[in-house]
Structure formats: structure tokens, C-alpha cells
Enzyme design. Structure first.
Site, PDB file in Angstrom:
ATOM      1  N   ASN A  12       0.894  -1.193   0.036  1.00 36.61           N
ATOM      2  CA  ASN A  12       0.075  -0.106   0.060  1.00 36.61           C
ATOM      3  C   ASN A  12       0.874   1.302  -0.173  1.00 36.61           C
ATOM      4  O   ASN A  12       1.429   1.612   1.109  1.00 36.61           O
ATOM      5  CB  ASN A  12      -0.745  -0.037   1.132  1.00 36.61           C
ATOM      6  CG  ASN A  12      -1.821   1.166   1.419  1.00 36.61           C
ATOM      7  OD1 ASN A  12      -1.791   2.046   0.583  1.00 36.61           O
ATOM      8  ND2 ASN A  12      -2.519   1.216   2.494  1.00 36.61           N
ATOM      9  N   LYS A  14       0.197   4.236   0.006  1.00 40.31           N
ATOM     10  CA  LYS A  14      -0.584   5.370   0.433  1.00 40.31           C
ATOM     11  C   LYS A  14      -0.501   6.675  -0.199  1.00 40.31           C
ATOM     12  O   LYS A  14      -0.384   6.337  -1.650  1.00 40.31           O
ATOM     13  CB  LYS A  14      -0.004   5.656   1.874  1.00 40.31           C
ATOM     14  CG  LYS A  14      -0.339   4.350   2.530  1.00 40.31           C
ATOM     15  CD  LYS A  14      -0.032   4.372   4.244  1.00 40.31           C
ATOM     16  CE  LYS A  14      -0.105   3.120   4.949  1.00 40.31           C
ATOM     17  NZ  LYS A  14      -0.161   3.257   6.468  1.00 40.31           N
ATOM     18  N   HIS A 100      -9.534   0.950   4.700  1.00 42.79           N
ATOM     19  CA  HIS A 100      -8.157   0.868   5.589  1.00 42.79           C
ATOM     20  C   HIS A 100      -8.551   1.888   6.902  1.00 42.79           C
ATOM     21  O   HIS A 100      -9.242   2.922   6.677  1.00 42.79           O
ATOM     22  CB  HIS A 100      -7.024   1.769   4.562  1.00 42.79           C
ATOM     23  CG  HIS A 100      -5.731   1.728   5.213  1.00 42.79           C
ATOM     24  ND1 HIS A 100      -5.351   2.423   6.376  1.00 42.79           N
ATOM     25  CD2 HIS A 100      -4.973   0.783   4.925  1.00 42.79           C
ATOM     26  CE1 HIS A 100      -4.138   2.251   6.637  1.00 42.79           C
ATOM     27  NE2 HIS A 100      -3.764   1.194   5.950  1.00 42.79           N
ATOM     28  N   GLU A 102      -6.796   4.448   7.900  1.00 42.04           N
ATOM     29  CA  GLU A 102      -6.810   5.776   7.634  1.00 42.04           C
ATOM     30  C   GLU A 102      -7.906   6.481   7.021  1.00 42.04           C
ATOM     31  O   GLU A 102      -8.465   7.503   7.170  1.00 42.04           O
ATOM     32  CB  GLU A 102      -5.494   6.063   6.878  1.00 42.04           C
ATOM     33  CG  GLU A 102      -4.391   5.934   7.683  1.00 42.04           C
ATOM     34  CD  GLU A 102      -3.118   5.124   6.857  1.00 42.04           C
ATOM     35  OE1 GLU A 102      -3.199   5.210   5.675  1.00 42.04           O
ATOM     36  OE2 GLU A 102      -2.336   4.616   7.673  1.00 42.04           O
ATOM     37  N   GLU A 171      -5.264  -5.117  10.386  1.00 48.72           N
ATOM     38  CA  GLU A 171      -4.199  -4.346  10.482  1.00 48.72           C
ATOM     39  C   GLU A 171      -4.620  -3.602  11.875  1.00 48.72           C
ATOM     40  O   GLU A 171      -5.505  -2.558  12.057  1.00 48.72           O
ATOM     41  CB  GLU A 171      -4.159  -3.346   9.375  1.00 48.72           C
ATOM     42  CG  GLU A 171      -3.835  -3.547   8.133  1.00 48.72           C
ATOM     43  CD  GLU A 171      -3.380  -2.699   7.132  1.00 48.72           C
ATOM     44  OE1 GLU A 171      -2.285  -2.875   6.744  1.00 48.72           O
ATOM     45  OE2 GLU A 171      -3.998  -1.684   6.989  1.00 48.72           O
ATOM     46  N   GLY A 177       2.541   2.016  10.904  1.00 48.89           N
ATOM     47  CA  GLY A 177       3.451   3.178  11.127  1.00 48.89           C
ATOM     48  C   GLY A 177       4.067   3.267  12.193  1.00 48.89           C
ATOM     49  O   GLY A 177       4.843   4.496  12.380  1.00 48.89           O
ATOM     50  N   SER A 217       3.636  -2.248  10.361  1.00 50.85           N
ATOM     51  CA  SER A 217       5.041  -2.626  10.511  1.00 50.85           C
ATOM     52  C   SER A 217       5.533  -3.789  10.068  1.00 50.85           C
ATOM     53  O   SER A 217       6.399  -4.523  10.850  1.00 50.85           O
ATOM     54  CB  SER A 217       5.188  -2.170  12.117  1.00 50.85           C
ATOM     55  OG  SER A 217       4.935  -1.017  12.388  1.00 50.85           O
ATOM     56  N   GLY A 238       2.967  -1.195   4.327  1.00 47.61           N
ATOM     57  CA  GLY A 238       2.893   0.019   4.066  1.00 47.61           C
ATOM     58  C   GLY A 238       4.344   0.655   3.803  1.00 47.61           C
ATOM     59  O   GLY A 238       4.907   0.610   2.590  1.00 47.61           O
ATOM     60  N   GLY A 239       4.866   1.262   4.671  1.00 47.34           N
ATOM     61  CA  GLY A 239       6.131   1.836   4.591  1.00 47.34           C
ATOM     62  C   GLY A 239       7.185   1.098   3.824  1.00 47.34           C
ATOM     63  O   GLY A 239       8.010   1.683   3.028  1.00 47.34           O
TER      64      GLY A 239
END
Ligand code: 13P
Length: 255
Positions: A12, A14, A100, A102, A171, A177, A217, A238-239
Site C-alpha cells: 500500500n 498510501k 483502511h 486511515e 491491521e 506506521g 509495521s 505500508g512503509g
């Protein structure tokens, strides 16, 4: 050791990266996966909306799928700023991340809305990756199972999904994150709980075959231990999906 279900490793992106960066990253991921020719895992990337087609054009579709990070449930209409499932499909995407945390947090998405989005995605031939997960205060107050149960049941109860046209991603919000991932045991416990919920909503066959991803993470140094768990069928990253070197190591998990 072989996993029971075909894994899915999803990135993802983002609201990060330029078009050039998306193309470069998509190509690097596709080159890696094309060489490996995995039979036991799928790979998906979800770039920001404006780069969907660029991402589709940058990957070998036999090895890497593309997904959107959101969609709206209507087919078309006066919905300024929204993107329909048909449009996502038309760009060549095959998945869509829905609900999600977010989106729940910043855009106030509710289970009622998410049920419509999941239904619209499925009826347009897209595979929703439906995200659920509790906040830290829920876990601290031992409400995490109640929260996830509500998220799963209220959004999915009336949908006739199969195991091959819906993916669920657990998640936990406190792991996203933050660098603090759920332990493999914590994730496994929740994945098994979700699988049992699916058995109640649909049936045993669907619950045994549906893929449940873990997100929060996920990094090269924790993916192997997460993937060793019986009910963890992949990851929503993600990251670490923004760096080809890290994401390809995650894709290349070893169990
Ligand atoms: P991180 O991997 O950056 O924690 O993000 C997880 C996530 O939200 C994927 O959808």
C-alpha cells in the site's frame, strides 16, 4: 513447509511517490517477481489513484497485480472527486483496498458505507482487500475481539462473497506506521478468530480458503516469523513497500 493457502503480499503506497517513482518501483518489483516465478504467492501493489495506469503498464500482469487504495460504490454520476469500481477496473487494476483504518479515521468511513463499497467492488470483478483492526485503547481494555467482530460482521454479513473474490486484512491501528508490529502470536490469534467469524457468516469451506493478511509495521526482519503462522496468509505492507529492496525481501519471505 508449504502454506495452506496461496499467499498474497500487497504493498500500500498510501499518498507517497511521484509518477516516475511509482513506475521505477513497480518495474523493480515486477522484475524481481518475474525472475522468481513463485507458485505459492501472489503480489499486488496499490499506488495512489493518478498512477494506477502507470503502475499497470509497468508490471508484468502475470506476476504482479495492481489495486486501488479506495473506491466509491456508485457506477457513475455527480460525485465530484470520487472514482468508481468501473474506472478502477478500466485502468487495469484487479484489487481494491477497502476500509483502511486511515479512511475510517480521517474520512469517517463506517461499516454501512464499507459494505456498499465491498459489494460494488465484487460485482465489478474487483477483489476487495477489506481492512479491520482495533485501536490501542480497545486492546488495552480487552475489547479487540468485539471491535473486529463488529467490523467483520457488519460489513460482510449480507454479502455473498467467496474465498477467491475477497481478501481480509487484519491491521491493528496501533501497529500501523509505528514500528511496533503485532507479535506473530497476537496476529495468529486474531486471524483464527476472523476465520471462525467467516465460517459463521458464510461456511466452513469459504472460511478455510479465504486469505487473511496481516498489516502493521511489516518489515524484512519480521515477515518470516509472521508468515510461519498457520492463519497468516500474507501481508499488507505500508512503509516498507516504498523501497524495492525491502519490499522484495518481504515478498521473498522464507518459512
Ligand atoms: P506500515 O507497514 O507502514 O505500518 O503500514 C501498514 C498499512 O497501513 C498497510 O495498509
Amino acid at each position: 513447509m508449504a502454506k495452506k493457502r496461496k499467499a498474497l503480499i500487497a504493498g500500500n503506497f498510501k499518498m507517497y511517490l511521484s509518477s516516475e517513482e511509482v513506475k521505477r518501483l513497480a518495474r523493480a518489483i515486477s522484475d524481481f517477481v518475474s525472475q522468481k516465478k513463485y507458485e505459492d504467492r501472489d503480489v499486488m501493489i496499490a499506488p495512489p489513484f493518478p498512477y494506477l495506469m502507470a503502475a499497470v503498464d509497468s508490471v508484468n500482469p502475470s506476476f504482479v497485480s495492481v489495486g486501488s487504495q479506495n473506491l466509491y460504490f456508485e457506477k457513475e454520476g455527480a460525485f465530484t472527486g470520487e472514482v468508481s469500481p468501473l474506472m478502477v477496473k478500466d485502468c487495469g487494476a484487479t484489487y481494491s483496498i477497502i476500509g483502511h483504518s486511515e479512511r475510517r479515521k480521517y474520512f469517517f468511513e463506517t461499516e454501512e458505507l464499507l459494505r456498499k463499497k465491498i459489494t460494488a467492488a465484487i460485482s465489478n470483478g474487483l477483489i476487495p482487500v477489506y481492512c479491520v483492526g482495533e485501536k490501542i485503547e480497545d486492546r488495552n481494555n480487552n475489547r479487540h475481539f468485539d471491535v473486529v467482530k463488529r467490523q467483520v460482521e457488519e460489513a460482510l454479513r449480507e454479502i455473498n462473497f467467496r474465498s477467491d473474490n475477497l481478501v481480509i486484512a487484519y491491521e491493528p491501528v496501533w501497529a500501523i506506521g509505528t514500528g511496533v508490529n503485532a507479535s506473530p502470536e497476537q496476529a495468529e490469534e486474531m486471524h483464527l478468530f476472523i476465520r471462525n467469524l467467516i465460517s459463521g457468516i458464510r461456511d466452513k469451506n469459504i472460511s478455510e480458503n479465504i486469505r487473511i493478511l496481516y498489516g502493521g509495521s511489516v518489515k524484512p526482519d519480521n515477515i518470516d516469523s509472521l508468515m510461519k503462522m498457520e492463519n497468516i496468509d500474507g501481508a499488507l505492507v505500508g512503509g516498507a513497500s516504498l523501497k524495492a529492496e525491502q519490499f522484495t525481501r518481504i515478498i521473498d519471505y522464507r518459512i
